[in-house]
Write an enzyme that holds these catalytic residues in place. Structure first.
Site, PDB file in Angstrom:
ATOM      1  N   HIS A  94      -2.534 -41.658  65.743  1.00  0.00           N
ATOM      2  CA  HIS A  94      -3.462 -42.751  65.432  1.00  0.00           C
ATOM      3  C   HIS A  94      -3.380 -43.122  63.965  1.00  0.00           C
ATOM      4  CE1 HIS A  94      -6.559 -40.310  63.354  1.00  0.00           C
ATOM      5  NE2 HIS A  94      -6.379 -39.399  64.288  1.00  0.00           N
ATOM      6  N   CYS A 135      -4.897 -34.093  65.475  1.00  0.00           N
ATOM      7  CA  CYS A 135      -4.086 -35.255  65.824  1.00  0.00           C
ATOM      8  C   CYS A 135      -2.949 -35.451  64.826  1.00  0.00           C
ATOM      9  CB  CYS A 135      -4.961 -36.514  65.849  1.00  0.00           C
ATOM     10  SG  CYS A 135      -6.114 -36.565  67.233  1.00  0.00           S
TER      11      CYS A 135
END
Length: 172
Positions: free
Chosen positions: A119, A135
């Site tokens: 992301h 992440c």
């Protein structure tokens, strides 16, 4: 279209391949807690994954995503000051699913259920330094470049190995 994303935890770099040829190299930021697969560890999971979902196509750069939905906000320093402890998920999401049962799929090691994404993040966050909560963070501009090149089910290999020598050479 890319058919393999290789994320090197050692290099803090994403390498994009099509038909075995390196086409893309982007700096990333993986987990501050290092590699690991357990739910709640705050670590980046290793092994073979696939892109299970693509979220945010068509949103503006800096779009704030919470619960995989656009809040209607665009990141700004004023918004960051209002929410200083927020882990900013911006612009787009490539949601990963593990492919290796017992390693990164199912049970307490399920990458998809851990909500592990590639992301976008704020420009103030450093790249090439492990700082995420598990992440893989990218610059918004890099994610906008990557997103249309990655099909659903694209293979994503995450490992601790440094970049192979041939991939370290400059791209044409």
């Amino acid at each position: 279209m890319l058919d393999l994303l290789h994320i090197s935890l050692a290099d803090q770099c994403l390498y994009g391949f099509a038909d075995g040829q390196l086409l893309l190299r982007l700096p990333v930021s993986t987990a501050l807690n290092g590699p690991g697969e357990l739910n709640g560890s705050g670590c980046t999971p290793r092994g073979l994954h696939q892109v299970r979902a693509k979220i945010g196509g068509g949103l503006p750069s800096g779009a704030v995503l919470r619960g995989r939905r656009w809040t209607g906000e665009i990141w700004s320093s004023a918004l960051a000051a209002q929410f200083p402890d927020r882990d900013w998920i911006l612009t787009r999401i490539l949601w990963l699913s593990g492919c290796e049962p017992g390693r990164n799929r199912l049970g307490a090691v399920d990458t998809f259920r851990r909500y592990i994404y590639l992301h976008g993040t704020t420009d103030s966050e450093p790249m090439s330094v492990p700082r995420s909560h598990g992440c893989v963070r990218l610059r918004n501009a890099d994610l906008l470049l990557l997103f249309p090149l990655v099909p659903i089910h694209c293979a994503v290999q995450i490992d601790e190995a440094a970049c192979p020598e041939w991939a370290a050479t400059p791209l044409n």
